[in-house]
Motif scaffolding. Structure first.
Motif: not given
Lengths: 525, 321, 362
Positions: A340-341, A370-371, B149, B156, B188, C44-45, C47-49, C51, C56-58, C60-63, C67
């Motif tokens: 993702d990073l 950026a979004t 994932f 995760w 799944w 869990l996956p 949940g990941y989906m 969230l 947004d992209n900002n 997701i790619t942020a340090l 969560l």
């Protein structure tokens, strides 16, 4: 023993029916809920191609007009039209903005045709757009069932590769239309030729040179000078020394631009590659021949067209790339790249890659927001670095339009492409440069205005793009090999291990590639 | 068990039996007729065509140059099987995957069905819906989710493992782990099989459990002597259908490597991927058809073995005739 | 048990009942909690989906991003430049919210949003956290709805799946009854043929099928997706046959003696007993049809007005996933999930009978 069947049976029966009734009512509800809003948008298929071309397409991503048989005569407004089918999907042309503009181009063209008074039957152009990942399969199904479209494009060498022998030799049509092919650079014309027969499959349309994209903010943060924008210019290192702009120099500054989460760069002791958060360089969405060709033109097949070889420049390239990932840590490995990073592979847009090699078509999808995906802030482009021998090479993509060999209306399809080529707005949306004509003027008047709006204050030096066209590779990295697709798969398989597997023996990698290719070449001839 | 006993309650005189048997046959054929009609009209043609094409050099973009080439395709297949070429290696990947995933999925599905059928469980409808939900997500989308994932650096699972101080595999970026990643992803899809087992469990007469209870049997005895035999027909179905499913496994591996080379490092180069590459990428549909028929033979043999052994472990309360 | 030391029988009974209820309650709680935790791991996956689909992209790619879906606080300086605000630990140990103006390896320059003054700070800015505030990005769903005509796709998909399901289930029930209950010469062979029809992968069947459907003019319509389904599919027939075979024959035979015709027996005796399996088959076909991709793609190619959900979703994900915006794909897929989940929730109640597994009777 007596089975309790009948009691249970009737009980279950009733429950079963109520289930079905409930299910049916959910379905009916859902259908009625949405039919109200769709009544206005669902076009009637039976009214023929033009009617649905005119109707606003409800789903911009799933596009097409009911494709009649090519060459079919369709009566529209009491006038006979001849149907020509245009297929988009093997190359550029499948993102929403491009789709919309292509539809406009089609309706503009059809309107022009309607007005023609020269007595020639007007064309009705029908557009079929298939997403890239399924386009090849769909087109092959259509071909296999004798239902191929007429005009296919934009398409590059690789997109054409699965269709050897499928497209007509355009030479007679070009001669008839009176085109002067000598105006086109010979290297571009060469890429248009069928590797086996030498037939000219198209006219060079959109040229996409490649260069280095860089993130100004990340250079500023590291206190580094920006990379040069003119071939031959030197680069000033942090200690003030001036060095040639070579791949070695790129490596050295890329390591300074590779940072772990503790803020240490890849040249420092204690750098933690397991927790790296910024990368100095990226060959984005790359491929074994493309990245190699940036170090010098070459080919996996020798001049005799049947012996597999691994050019020395390409060995240098693969080694540079491999060491960049696992030893010097300035290129992301496969896991990091897909994280993702790093925006799941669109690394340059993630804000965590300082430089990257990419084709010009990439500008189609850059965004200042950026979004949104494809986000960029302050960026510019720089020239390709030179190899150890001092030679600069820029890999290049060229798109064209091809005509199917079974087309009953090849001549008319040629007419269509002659119109599409004049639409520079479409060219700009594809991210291409016109193969001939005033290219700098094109950037100034067509490309810059849209970019200036998107990235205020960020002036891109497009001269770099034009210069890189002058340093285009020859032969093209996608050039013909015997047993082309199989060969591409086989070296591709080995190349992908460079990013997934640590501790490779590069000598073995090279010999694996040549062995596999030799077998493919033998099988293909 | 008692159920099988009173089968021959109808004793017809011998003379009428003949006509009865004939009538039964006619009725049976009448019931099969929708399928027989569909078989002739829709299904048989493509199947026979694929068999016929397997003896030709049919190229999908040059259908006009089709030629009968006898057993050449089969000869090539044989050689690619013997020298561990594409056929051999892709069969290996498929077999490894089958051995890991089929038993795991069956046990998991059965366990879940038993759990979700428990008297002691509150909120069954919710749990059933939750466990079934992933099946309803299109495969392409769910595979993309799992790629994110399972990503070895920001996924995760990796973060959880790192949090526990454990190393995380790189899954789809590591040839040694990609297949296991697909097995996880397959979990799944357990919902379908779970549902079949649930349906099977509804058919188990409660009286039988009470009988075991009277005999002093515990939970295991109830499972072993009532549940398992009673649901063995659907268990049989699940096993055979999973084997067919694995033989055609494609979409998920195709999402992992959209070029279909089975990356990373050929570790996900399934049999059907090779078939797809041959037929659709290299245009050799004749050869791809031959590949399909080889797999057909393998699966038919597996099916026959299953059918043969089924007499010993599959129990049909209604009798099989 | 009639000792004087014992409490009165009625009281004892009451108590033991109560004890049993309590014990039952505790086991019920235990089993439910166990199942809930299993479900949590399993999902869990998802949940990941979920969230991801509202980020947004900002982010997701942020340090150092949280969560949960959030937006980093931004500061707009006087010159119109926008900077991200970070929580900065100062040399005196206090934490201040400052906007990062010029990041640097050794020292960075921040702006204090309160008064616009510049602050120079020594340290590693990458270790700093932005000031995140909770914010769900519904925009993603809006984007999906802008690009995909959801109502149309939903309508098309429902029509194809509902009609198809009716055809698939009714034909499979009839054919499975034939296989399960009648003596037919060569039935085993026929049954093997039935199963063989699903053993060839679609990749080799596609072109002959396409050519055939094109020859009868069915391409560009829903007919290739719907009509063949009415002639019994092997998956469904096989499953129903297996289930029918578990049903004892006494009832059939009793009905037969009463003079019921085989059709009558199927309708009044077999079907009522087989509801769970029939519902299961309906659900399978419904979801198969819902998620079917390649057939609608090629048969409805060039007919956006007929396209089904997965075709739309696939086109959507092809456009967005490669550009690093898988989160939009996930938003779209989640959106598409709503109707099937509703349908399943309603339908699964047929599996409510349950068995007595515990030692405790109900």
């Amino acid at each position: 023993m007596r089975y309790q069947g009948d009691r249970k049976g009737s009980l279950m029966g009733r429950r079963g029916f109520s289930q079905i009734a409930a299910l049916a009512s959910v379905a009916v509800l859902a259908v009625s809920a949405c039919s109200g809003s769709t009544a206005t948008t669902a076009p009637v298929a039976s009214t023929g191609p033009v009617a649905s071309t005119a109707v606003a397409t409800p789903t911009p991503l799933v596009v097409g007009t009911p494709a009649g048989k090519s060459g079919q005569i369709v009566s529209i407004g009491g006038k006979d039209h001849i149907l020509v089918r245009w297929f988009v999907g093997l190359g550029s042309g499948t993102n929403p903005a491009q789709i919309t503009l292509q539809q406009t181009v089609v309706s503009d063209f059809n309107a022009l045709q309607d007005k023609r008074t020269d007595g020639v039957m007007p064309i009705v152009l029908s557009l079929e757009i298939v997403q890239n990942n399924t386009a090849t399969d769909i087109l092959k199904t259509e071909i296999a069932s004798n239902n191929a479209p007429d005009l296919i494009g934009p398409v590059g060498i690789k997109g054409r590769a699965g269709f050897a022998g499928e497209f007509i030799d355009m030479t007679p049509l070009i001669a008839k239309a009176g085109y002067d092919m000598t105006k086109y650079p010979q290297s571009l014309v060469d890429t248009m030729k069928d590797g086996q027969t030498g037939a000219l499959l198209g006219i060079p349309y959109a040229v996409y040179p490649s260069y280095i994209f860089f993130d100004k903010d990340l250079f500023d943060e590291a206190g580094l000078k920006y990379p040069p924008q003119k071939v031959g210019d030197q680069y000033t290192m942090p200690d003030g020394s001036k060095v040639a702009w070579t791949w070695d120099t790129v490596r050295n500054i890329a390591m300074l631009l590779s940072v772990d989460k503790n803020g240490k760069d890849a040249t420092q002791a204690g750098f933690d590659p397991a927790n790296q958060v910024q990368f100095g360089f990226e060959f984005q969405w790359t491929e074994g021949r493309r990245m190699a060709s940036a170090f010098g033109s070459g080919s996996f097949v020798a001049a005799d067209k049947k012996t597999a070889q691994f050019p020395d420049d390409w060995k240098t390239a693969w080694t540079w790339y491999y060491n960049g990932i696992w030893k010097d840590h300035f290129i992301a490995n496969d896991t990091e790249r897909n994280s993702d990073l790093l925006a799941k592979g669109n690394v340059l847009s993630s804000g965590h890659a300082a430089m990257g090699h990419m084709f010009q078509w990439y500008i189609c999808c850059m965004s200042a927001d950026a979004t949104k995906p494809g986000a960029f802030k302050k960026w510019d482009i720089a020239v390709m670095p030179a190899n150890a021998a001092g030679k600069t090479t820029a890999p290049i993509n060229i798109d064209t339009f091809t005509i199917d060999k079974n087309s009953a209306v090849a001549q008319r399809a040629f007419e269509v492409q002659a119109y599409i080529v004049t639409r520079l707005d479409l060219m700009a949306l594809y991210g291409g440069t016109p193969a001939i004509g005033d290219q700098l003027g094109y950037f100034k008047t067509v490309v810059d205005p849209t970019f200036a709006k998107q990235f205020p204050g960020n002036v891109v030096n497009w001269q770099v793009a034009l210069d890189m066209e002058g340093y285009a590779e020859s032969p093209n990295h996608e050039a013909e090999m015997p047993n082309y697709i199989k060969a591409m798969d086989d070296y591709g398989k080995v190349f992908s291990t460079l990013a997934t597997t640590q501790g490779l023996d590069m000598t073995k990698v090279f010999s694996d590639v040549t062995t596999a290719l030799q077998a493919d070449f033998a099988a293909g001839s | 068990m008692v159920i099988v006993e009173d089968k021959e309650s109808v004793h017809a005189p011998p003379q009428r039996k003949m006509s009865l048997a004939r009538r039964e046959t006619l009725w049976g054929l009448a019931f099969l007729s929708p399928w027989l009609f569909g078989l002739v009209v829709f299904t048989a043609l493509p199947i026979v065509a694929s068999l016929a094409l397997s003896f030709t050099n049919f190229n999908i973009i040059h259908p006009e140059s089709i030629k009968f080439i006898g057993l050449d395709n089969y000869a090539r297949m044989w050689s690619e099987l013997l020298n561990n070429g594409a056929v051999g290696s892709s069969l290996g990947v498929t077999a490894r995957f089958a051995l890991m995933s089929v038993p795991l999925l069956i046990c998991l599905a059965l366990g879940l069905a038993l759990l979700l059928n428990q008297k002691l469980l509150a909120g069954k409808p919710v749990f059933r819906t939750l466990f079934f939900m992933p099946v309803q997500i299109p495969l392409v989308a769910s595979t993309i989710v799992w790629q994110g994932f399972l990503n070895g650096s920001t996924g995760w699972l990796a973060q959880i493992l790192h949090g526990l101080g454990l190393p995380s595999p790189d899954w789809f970026s590591d040839p040694a782990w990609a297949l296991q990643g697909l097995v996880l992803l397959g979990i799944w899809g357990v919902g379908n099989m779970m549902l079949i087992f649930l349906a099977g469990l509804q058919g188990v007469p409660t009286e039988l459990y009470e009988a075991v209870k009277v005999d002093g049997g515990g939970a295991w005895a109830r499972f072993r002597h009532v549940t398992l035999p009673m649901i063995s027909p659907v268990l049989f179905y699940n096993i055979l259908i999973s084997i067919i499913g694995v033989s055609q496994y494609f979409t998920q591996a195709y999402v992992i490597d959209p070029l279909g080379r089975g990356n990373p490092g050929g570790s996900t180069f399934f049999y059907n991927m090779n078939l797809y590459k041959e037929g659709w990428t290299y245009n050799n549909m004749g050869y791809a058809s031959a590949l399909a028929w080889l797999m057909m033979v393998i699966v038919v043999v597996a099916a026959l073995v299953l059918f043969r052994t089924s007499a010993r472990w599959v129990f049909y309360a209604g009798g099989e005739r | 048990m009639t000792g004087t030391a014992m409490p009165l029988p009625s009281v004892a009974k009451k108590r033991s009942t109560r004890a049993r209820t309590v014990r039952f309650g505790i086991s019920k709680l235990g089993v439910t909690l166990f199942t809930a935790s299993m479900a949590m791991i399993f999902l869990l996956p998802l949940g990941y989906m979920i969230l991801t689909s509202v980020k947004d992209n900002n982010q997701i790619t942020a340090l150092n991003a949280p969560l949960w879906p959030a937006t980093p606080e931004q500061y707009t300086a006087g010159d119109g430049q926008v900077y991200t605000v970070y929580q900065v630990t100062m040399t005196d140990g206090t934490v201040q919210d400052l906007a990062l103006e010029k990041p640097g390896r050794v020292q960075s320059t921040f702006i204090n949003p309160k008064d616009g003054t510049e602050v120079t700070w020594q340290g590693n800015w990458r270790a700093l956290s932005s000031v995140w505030s909770f914010s769900i990005k519904w925009d993603n769903f809006t984007t999906v709805l802008d690009v995909l005509n959801f109502p149309l796709l939903l309508r098309n998909t429902l029509i194809v799946s509902v009609i198809g399901t009716i055809g698939a289930v009714s034909s499979a029930t009839i054919v499975a009854f034939g296989f399960a209950r009648f003596r037919i010469p060569g039935k085993d062979g026929l049954f093997l043929v039935l199963i063989m029809t699903i053993m060839l992968p679609f990749q080799v069947l596609l072109i002959p099928q396409y050519i055939a459907f094109r020859a009868v003019g069915w391409t560009g319509t829903w007919l290739p997706l719907i009509v063949p389904v009415f002639f019994a599919n092997a998956y469904n027939v096989f499953l129903l046959r297996q289930y029918f075979l578990t049903l004892p024959r006494e009832l059939d035979e009793a009905a037969q003696l009463d003079g019921a015709s085989p059709l009558r027996i199927l309708w009044s005796v077999i079907v009522p007993q087989a509801w769970p399996a029939i519902i299961a088959v309906s659900l399978f076909h419904f979801f198969f049809s819902w998620n079917d991709f390649f057939a609608p793609l090629i048969y409805l190619n060039s007919h956006p007005e007929l396209a089904t959900m997965t075709v739309g979703l696939q086109a959507f994900s092809a456009t967005y996933a490669s550009s690093g915006s898988g989160y939009l794909t996930q938003a779209a897929s989640l959106f598409a999930l709503i109707v099937p989940v509703m349908i399943f929730f309603v339908a699964q109640r047929v599996f409510m009978r349950g068995v007595v597994i515990s030692g405790v009777e109900k």
